[in-house]
Structure formats: structure tokens, C-alpha cells
Design an enzyme around this catalytic site. Structure first.
Site: not given
Ligand code: IPE
Ligand code: IPE
Ligand code: MG
Length: 246
Positions: A18, A35, A129
Site C-alpha cells: 500500500d 503504481h 519461491l
Molecule cells: C489494499 O489497499 C489493497 C491493495 C494493496 C491491493 P487499499 O488502499 O485498497 O486499502 P484501503 O482502501 O486503504 O483499506
Molecule cells: C496500493 O496503493 C495499490 C493498490 C491498491 C492497487 P494505493 O493505490 O492504495 O496507494 P494509496 O494508499 O492511495 O497511497
Molecule cells: Mg491504499
């Protein structure tokens, strides 16, 4: 100085990757740039994992709830995942990584579904892995599907239902429960990732945004894991000896 770590473990480590969006926004970049940097971080972590005793690495790349994001971001993510799989398959094969994608396959673009099938087939012989990438994944949905599957087999006991659900959730019989769950990006929640499999996982949260996570950070998390005392509802060995003597 890198810390020394016990070897020979067959750890299952799960990672909620995240913070990509915030990483990009803080740099004045569009979210997809975060990303893209996140994919580079994933490649670093995969390369570092086997030497740290990790046998299974489950990474959360796209949740069932992430479809709620703007179409442009979702499209960028789908494109990136396809590009990653196409570019990385060769390095995964060379590194002995066996790729499995968990989650739904019916809502993703066709070319990505094809690329996943190609990647899984090409890496099927990997034995260093087991890499599980969770795409369009919801743990609650996976558990509900497993429950439906086992409801048809008239199980005679609660214990057997539990085992059938656990078997059904694992993509193959070598996948055990999660030992260590890492979440980057500062949030302290599971966001519907591996809820059943994390029943006794050690949790490790980091404020580092995922694109900045590196091998040294992973090493730190594993070193911390090895300092934890896992009890699984029992007592530590010392306490047991003391209790017996009383
Ligand atoms: C969880 O992150 C999903 C991934 C890392 C793929 P999110 O950014 O979607 O989670 P929330 O919305 O903060 O709970
Ligand atoms: C995690 O990073 C990747 C996905 C959920 C696809 P985020 O896109 O949730 O990044 P933040 O949390 O908004 O910074
Ligand atoms: Mg996120």
C-alpha cells in the site's frame, strides 16, 4: 550492517503493498506513476525473498474493492500488471519462482487473463519461491466460495469443514497459513486480505510507502518476526515446565 538471520525456514509472508498513490502525489506525479514504481519494488522484494527463508510470498496487488477507483486508474493498473507479467516471466523462470495468481478471473481484461495463464504455465517448474499475486481478490468472497464448495460434500464434523475450507483456499497443498503479514503505507488494517490464513500471522506495519520498500526493509521485518514468540493459544515452553512443577 545487515542483521544475520536464521536460515532454512519455510516462511509464508504476505504483503499488502500500500501507498503507491500517496508516493506519487507527494512527488507531484499522477497516481499510475506510483503504481509503476510499486512494480519495481515488487521485483526487488521477489529477488530478495528466497535468501530470507521465504518459501511462499503472497502479495496484494488489486482488491475486489479497488474496482471502485476511477476507470483511468483501474485501466492503468490492468495495463501495468499485464506489462509486468510479460516482462518478468523470463526473470521469474530464471530465479526459480513459481507464479500463481489468486482471485477472480472473470472480470479482468481478456489479454491480462491470457498473460496470467502464460506466466503460470511458464513458471510451473519453479521451486525456490512460490509467488502468489492476489488480483481482483477478496478474502471474504474466497471464504464464501470455499464454504459453498464444502457444503456440497456433507461434512460430518466442524473440524473437517475447517480443513476443507483451508484446503479450498490454498491454491495448492504446499501453501500453509501466513506466518508474517507486512503492510506498508501506514494503515493498520487487513482490507479483506487473507483473513482466514492470517489467523495466527504476526503483523508488521510500516509507514514506508510501498515504492520505497526494499530488501533491507524486508530483512528488518523478517528479523523482527524471528524475535516474536508465537504461542498459537498455548503457553511458552518455559511456562509449561513451571506449571508442571507446581
Ligand atoms: C489494499 O489497499 C489493497 C491493495 C494493496 C491491493 P487499499 O488502499 O485498497 O486499502 P484501503 O482502501 O486503504 O483499506
Ligand atoms: C496500493 O496503493 C495499490 C493498490 C491498491 C492497487 P494505493 O493505490 O492504495 O496507494 P494509496 O494508499 O492511495 O497511497
Ligand atoms: Mg491504499
Amino acid at each position: 550492517m545487515p542483521s544475520t538471520l536464521p536460515r532454512g525456514e519455510n516462511l509464508h509472508v504476505a504483503v499488502i503493498m500500500d501507498g503507491n498513490g500517496r508516493w506519487a502525489t507527494r512527488r507531484g506525479l499522477p497516481r499510475p506513476a506510483g503504481h509503476r514504481a510499486g512494480v519495481a519494488a515488487l521485483r526487488r522484494i521477489i529477488a530478495a525473498a528466497p535468501a530470507l527463508g521465504i518459501a511462499t510470498l503472497s502479495v496484494f496487488a488489486f482488491s475486489g474493492d479497488n474496482w471502485q477507483r476511477p476507470a483511468a486508474e483501474v485501466d492503468a493498473l490492468m495495463w501495468l500488471m499485464r506489462a509486468y507479467l510479460r516482462a518478468a516471466t523470463k526473470e521469474l523462470v530464471e530465479a526459480g519462482v513459481r507464479l500463481c495468481v489468486i482471485g477472480r478471473r472473470d472480470r479482468m481484461p481478456g489479454p491480462l487473463i491470457d498473460e496470467i495463464a502464460r506466466g503460470e504455465a511458464a513458471t510451473a517448474g519453479g521451486d525456490r519461491l512460490h509467488l502468489r499475486i492476489a488480483l481482483d481478490y477478496s478474502s471474504r468472497e474466497a471464504i464464501a466460495c470455499a464454504a459453498v464448495r464444502c457444503a456440497t460434500s456433507l461434512p460430518p464434523s466442524l473440524d473437517l469443514v475447517g480443513r476443507l475450507i483451508a484446503d479450498s483456499l490454498a491454491d495448492d497443498s504446499t501453501v500453509g497459513e501466513v506466518d508474517l503479514l507486512i503492510r506498508t503505507g501506514g494503515e493498520k488494517r487487513l482490507s479483506d486480505f487473507l483473513l482466514w490464513e492470517c489467523a495466527y500471522a504476526e503483523l508488521w506495519f510500516s509507514d514506508v510507502m510501498w515504492p520505497d520498500f526494499d530488501a533491507e526493509a524486508l530483512r528488518g521485518a523478517i528479523a523482527d518476526f524471528h524475535r516474536r514468540e508465537r504461542r498459537f493459544g498455548g503457553l511458552p515452553p518455559g511456562a509449561l515446565a513451571l506449571g508442571a512443577a507446581e
